[in-house]
Design a protein around this motif. Structure first.
Motif, PDB file in Angstrom:
ATOM      1  N   ARG A  26       0.809  -1.382  -0.017  1.00 52.15           N
ATOM      2  CA  ARG A  26      -0.179   0.012   0.097  1.00 52.15           C
ATOM      3  C   ARG A  26       0.957   1.250  -0.168  1.00 52.15           C
ATOM      4  O   ARG A  26       0.658   2.067  -0.852  1.00 52.15           O
ATOM      5  N   SER A  27       1.785   1.297   0.862  1.00 55.18           N
ATOM      6  CA  SER A  27       2.398   2.422   1.055  1.00 55.18           C
ATOM      7  C   SER A  27       3.917   2.632   0.031  1.00 55.18           C
ATOM      8  O   SER A  27       4.233   1.500  -0.263  1.00 55.18           O
ATOM      9  N   LEU A  28       3.809   3.712  -0.666  1.00 57.02           N
ATOM     10  CA  LEU A  28       4.882   4.003  -1.546  1.00 57.02           C
ATOM     11  C   LEU A  28       6.329   3.913  -0.842  1.00 57.02           C
ATOM     12  O   LEU A  28       7.156   3.178  -1.336  1.00 57.02           O
ATOM     13  N   LEU A  29       6.528   4.352   0.885  1.00 60.90           N
ATOM     14  CA  LEU A  29       7.788   4.171   1.303  1.00 60.90           C
ATOM     15  C   LEU A  29       8.294   2.589   1.347  1.00 60.90           C
ATOM     16  O   LEU A  29       9.216   2.111   1.160  1.00 60.90           O
ATOM     17  N   LYS A  30       6.961   1.853   1.829  1.00 54.88           N
ATOM     18  CA  LYS A  30       7.399   0.387   1.714  1.00 54.88           C
ATOM     19  C   LYS A  30       7.624  -0.211   0.554  1.00 54.88           C
ATOM     20  O   LYS A  30       8.659  -0.997   0.564  1.00 54.88           O
ATOM     21  N   ALA A  31       7.130   0.369  -0.795  1.00 56.32           N
ATOM     22  CA  ALA A  31       7.476  -0.230  -2.026  1.00 56.32           C
ATOM     23  C   ALA A  31       8.956   0.196  -2.090  1.00 56.32           C
ATOM     24  O   ALA A  31       9.607  -0.566  -2.858  1.00 56.32           O
ATOM     25  N   THR A  32       9.310   1.232  -2.038  1.00 59.40           N
ATOM     26  CA  THR A  32      10.599   1.639  -2.162  1.00 59.40           C
ATOM     27  C   THR A  32      11.686   0.846  -1.175  1.00 59.40           C
ATOM     28  O   THR A  32      12.721   0.608  -1.938  1.00 59.40           O
ATOM     29  N   ILE A  33      11.195   0.412   0.006  1.00 61.40           N
ATOM     30  CA  ILE A  33      12.059  -0.465   0.718  1.00 61.40           C
ATOM     31  C   ILE A  33      12.141  -1.826   0.070  1.00 61.40           C
ATOM     32  O   ILE A  33      13.134  -2.518   0.025  1.00 61.40           O
ATOM     33  N   GLY A  34      11.011  -2.223  -0.527  1.00 56.68           N
ATOM     34  CA  GLY A  34      10.965  -3.545  -1.222  1.00 56.68           C
ATOM     35  C   GLY A  34      11.899  -3.598  -2.370  1.00 56.68           C
ATOM     36  O   GLY A  34      12.524  -4.318  -2.607  1.00 56.68           O
ATOM     37  N   LEU A  35      12.074  -2.523  -3.327  1.00 58.11           N
ATOM     38  CA  LEU A  35      12.825  -2.163  -4.402  1.00 58.11           C
ATOM     39  C   LEU A  35      13.974  -2.483  -3.651  1.00 58.11           C
ATOM     40  O   LEU A  35      14.912  -2.879  -4.602  1.00 58.11           O
ATOM     41  N   ALA A  36      14.560  -1.638  -2.756  1.00 64.65           N
ATOM     42  CA  ALA A  36      15.951  -1.859  -2.202  1.00 64.65           C
ATOM     43  C   ALA A  36      16.205  -3.298  -1.710  1.00 64.65           C
ATOM     44  O   ALA A  36      17.301  -3.651  -1.914  1.00 64.65           O
ATOM     45  N   LEU A  37      15.360  -4.017  -1.056  1.00 68.23           N
ATOM     46  CA  LEU A  37      15.467  -5.342  -0.787  1.00 68.23           C
ATOM     47  C   LEU A  37      15.754  -6.220  -2.065  1.00 68.23           C
ATOM     48  O   LEU A  37      16.686  -7.015  -2.038  1.00 68.23           O
ATOM     49  N   THR A  38      14.957  -5.892  -3.276  1.00 67.71           N
ATOM     50  CA  THR A  38      15.055  -6.778  -4.399  1.00 67.71           C
ATOM     51  C   THR A  38      16.526  -6.504  -4.971  1.00 67.71           C
ATOM     52  O   THR A  38      17.330  -7.409  -5.267  1.00 67.71           O
ATOM     53  N   THR A  77       6.435  15.188  -1.130  1.00 64.93           N
ATOM     54  CA  THR A  77       4.967  15.146  -1.566  1.00 64.93           C
ATOM     55  C   THR A  77       4.314  15.276  -0.417  1.00 64.93           C
ATOM     56  O   THR A  77       4.828  14.884   0.609  1.00 64.93           O
ATOM     57  N   LYS A  78       3.049  15.487  -0.456  1.00 64.87           N
ATOM     58  CA  LYS A  78       2.112  15.586   0.357  1.00 64.87           C
ATOM     59  C   LYS A  78       1.549  14.318   0.891  1.00 64.87           C
ATOM     60  O   LYS A  78       1.162  13.401   0.184  1.00 64.87           O
ATOM     61  N   PRO A  79       1.647  13.957   2.299  1.00 61.24           N
ATOM     62  CA  PRO A  79       1.114  12.749   2.581  1.00 61.24           C
ATOM     63  C   PRO A  79      -0.428  12.629   2.743  1.00 61.24           C
ATOM     64  O   PRO A  79      -1.083  13.784   2.835  1.00 61.24           O
ATOM     65  N   LEU A  80      -0.997  11.425   2.267  1.00 56.78           N
ATOM     66  CA  LEU A  80      -2.381  11.259   2.193  1.00 56.78           C
ATOM     67  C   LEU A  80      -3.085  11.267   3.503  1.00 56.78           C
ATOM     68  O   LEU A  80      -2.514  10.908   4.509  1.00 56.78           O
ATOM     69  N   THR A  81      -4.319  11.510   3.313  1.00 57.15           N
ATOM     70  CA  THR A  81      -5.285  11.604   4.724  1.00 57.15           C
ATOM     71  C   THR A  81      -5.574   9.867   4.863  1.00 57.15           C
ATOM     72  O   THR A  81      -5.586   9.001   3.908  1.00 57.15           O
ATOM     73  N   ASN A  82      -6.359   9.568   6.056  1.00 58.95           N
ATOM     74  CA  ASN A  82      -6.518   8.422   6.179  1.00 58.95           C
ATOM     75  C   ASN A  82      -7.557   7.847   5.239  1.00 58.95           C
ATOM     76  O   ASN A  82      -7.636   6.647   4.835  1.00 58.95           O
ATOM     77  N   LYS A  83      -8.535   8.858   5.093  1.00 59.30           N
ATOM     78  CA  LYS A  83      -9.631   8.333   4.270  1.00 59.30           C
ATOM     79  C   LYS A  83      -9.176   7.953   2.759  1.00 59.30           C
ATOM     80  O   LYS A  83      -9.699   7.025   2.139  1.00 59.30           O
ATOM     81  N   GLU A  84      -8.150   9.061   2.223  1.00 59.51           N
ATOM     82  CA  GLU A  84      -7.558   8.691   0.926  1.00 59.51           C
ATOM     83  C   GLU A  84      -6.672   7.440   0.995  1.00 59.51           C
ATOM     84  O   GLU A  84      -6.745   6.675  -0.113  1.00 59.51           O
ATOM     85  N   ILE A  85      -6.237   7.167   1.995  1.00 59.21           N
ATOM     86  CA  ILE A  85      -5.464   5.822   1.921  1.00 59.21           C
ATOM     87  C   ILE A  85      -6.266   4.563   2.037  1.00 59.21           C
ATOM     88  O   ILE A  85      -6.133   3.661   1.101  1.00 59.21           O
ATOM     89  N   VAL A  86      -7.308   4.839   2.555  1.00 58.07           N
ATOM     90  CA  VAL A  86      -8.392   3.367   2.514  1.00 58.07           C
ATOM     91  C   VAL A  86      -9.058   3.575   1.162  1.00 58.07           C
ATOM     92  O   VAL A  86      -9.054   2.286   0.322  1.00 58.07           O
ATOM     93  N   GLU A  87      -9.457   4.675   0.475  1.00 55.52           N
ATOM     94  CA  GLU A  87      -9.861   4.618  -0.873  1.00 55.52           C
ATOM     95  C   GLU A  87      -9.115   4.177  -1.789  1.00 55.52           C
ATOM     96  O   GLU A  87      -9.270   3.309  -2.666  1.00 55.52           O
ATOM     97  N   LEU A  88      -7.698   4.588  -1.732  1.00 52.65           N
ATOM     98  CA  LEU A  88      -6.653   4.151  -2.561  1.00 52.65           C
ATOM     99  C   LEU A  88      -6.264   2.591  -2.490  1.00 52.65           C
ATOM    100  O   LEU A  88      -6.247   2.061  -3.435  1.00 52.65           O
ATOM    101  N   SER A  89      -6.501   2.155  -1.410  1.00 49.09           N
ATOM    102  CA  SER A  89      -6.014   0.676  -0.864  1.00 49.09           C
ATOM    103  C   SER A  89      -7.065   0.054  -1.622  1.00 49.09           C
ATOM    104  O   SER A  89      -6.741  -1.333  -2.194  1.00 49.09           O
ATOM    105  N   LYS A  90      -8.426   0.445  -1.523  1.00 50.97           N
ATOM    106  CA  LYS A  90      -9.358  -0.539  -1.976  1.00 50.97           C
ATOM    107  C   LYS A  90      -9.265  -0.558  -3.742  1.00 50.97           C
ATOM    108  O   LYS A  90      -9.393  -1.740  -4.323  1.00 50.97           O
ATOM    109  N   GLU A  91      -8.906   0.559  -4.245  1.00 50.72           N
ATOM    110  CA  GLU A  91      -8.852   0.738  -5.639  1.00 50.72           C
ATOM    111  C   GLU A  91      -7.534  -0.073  -6.119  1.00 50.72           C
ATOM    112  O   GLU A  91      -7.588  -0.718  -7.220  1.00 50.72           O
TER     113      GLU A  91
END
Lengths: 169, 106
Positions: A26-38, A77-91
């Motif tokens: 979900r998180s862009l930061l975690k995706a970046t860490i995943g890329l570093a792990l790869t 960049t601007k951090p997302l609100t909790n509501k936006e995070i929930v909507e984005l994760s569903k999408e």
């Protein structure tokens, strides 16, 4: 030889898990860490495939520098609100839910494809050269291209990361 | 190619193709610019590993290492410039939607 292959397979499996975590997280930061792990796992694989210099480059540049660049970009960049995070994760779940299924289908297809062992590799006539000699003596145009690309990249960064007030745009 | 090398080639090739598919899917499906760049990075990583594998199997690791170093240098420049473009797009559009790039001019 069997243990050699199984260690490689284990590392490749870890790499695939890291890739999936990068793509589906979900998180862009975690995706970046995943890329570093790869990148880190790819580095180990490069060491195992007798390419230490490329592995060192991969570790220092891809695992280190690119992660720092991505984290800097995300932090600016601007951090997302909790509501936006929930909507984005569903999408995202809806859109990326197909990825594991696609991978399983491709894996099954690749497993059943029988590739004939007829790849012809020309015999090595010259002895293996030192990689530094190849880089500096045989592939000088590549080095020149790298220098030009780095200079252009530096100029691009200076222009793109330049701070400006919004009313100037 | 001897049987052991062939086995290594097939094992690595299988996972390299899966990594490539993941990167391509990420680039095609995601609407976030940074995630699209991450997909591009995954594609480059798959190609890099394939080149190293080919060098190992054919016994020409020095040539492939030189090429991979070139790829890595170009990869980092592409990532940095793409990050800058993402930042510019964010400042202009207030989001990281890749469709917002159409609105950038000049």
């Amino acid at each position: 030889m069997i243990s050699h292959i199984s260690i490689n397979t284990l590392l490749l499996l870890v790499m695939l898990i890291a890739v999936l975590w990068t793509v589906m997280g979900r998180s862009l930061l975690k995706a970046t860490i995943g890329l570093a792990l790869t990148s880190a796992v790819v580095t180990i694989l490069m060491f195992r495939l007798n390419s230490p210099l490329a592995a060192v480059f991969e570790l220092s540049v891809c695992t280190g520098l690119i992660t720092v660049v991505f984290v800097s970009t995300i932090s600016l960049t601007k951090p997302l609100t909790n509501k936006e995070i929930v909507e984005l994760s569903k999408e995202r779940n809806k859109r990326f839910g197909y990825l594991p299924i696609l991978l399983i289908v491709i894996s099954i297809a690749l497993t059943f494809i029988r590739i004939r062992n007829n790849i012809i590799i020309p015999p090595v006539t010259t002895p293996e050269l030192d990689v530094r000699r190849v880089m500096w003596d045989m592939r000088q145009l590549d080095m020149l291209g790298q220098i030009i690309v780095v200079i252009i990249g530096a100029l691009g960064v200076v222009i793109l990361f330049e701070e400006r007030r919004r009313d100037e745009w | 190619m001897s049987g052991d090398y062939w086995q290594i080639f097939l094992t690595f090739g299988f996972f390299i193709i899966l990594t490539f598919v993941c990167g391509l899917y990420c680039m095609l499906v995601s609407r976030n610019i940074i995630r699209a760049i991450i997909g591009l990075e995954l594609l480059i990583k798959a190609v890099t590993l394939l080149m190293i594998l080919v060098g190992y199997v054919s016994g020409r690791t020095s040539v492939t290492q030189a090429m991979v170093i070139t790829i890595i240098v170009i990869e980092v420049v592409v990532a940095v410039v793409a990050g800058g473009i993402a930042l510019r797009s964010f400042r202009y559009n207030d989001n990281l939607d890749i469709r917002g790039l159409k609105r950038l001019k000049g």
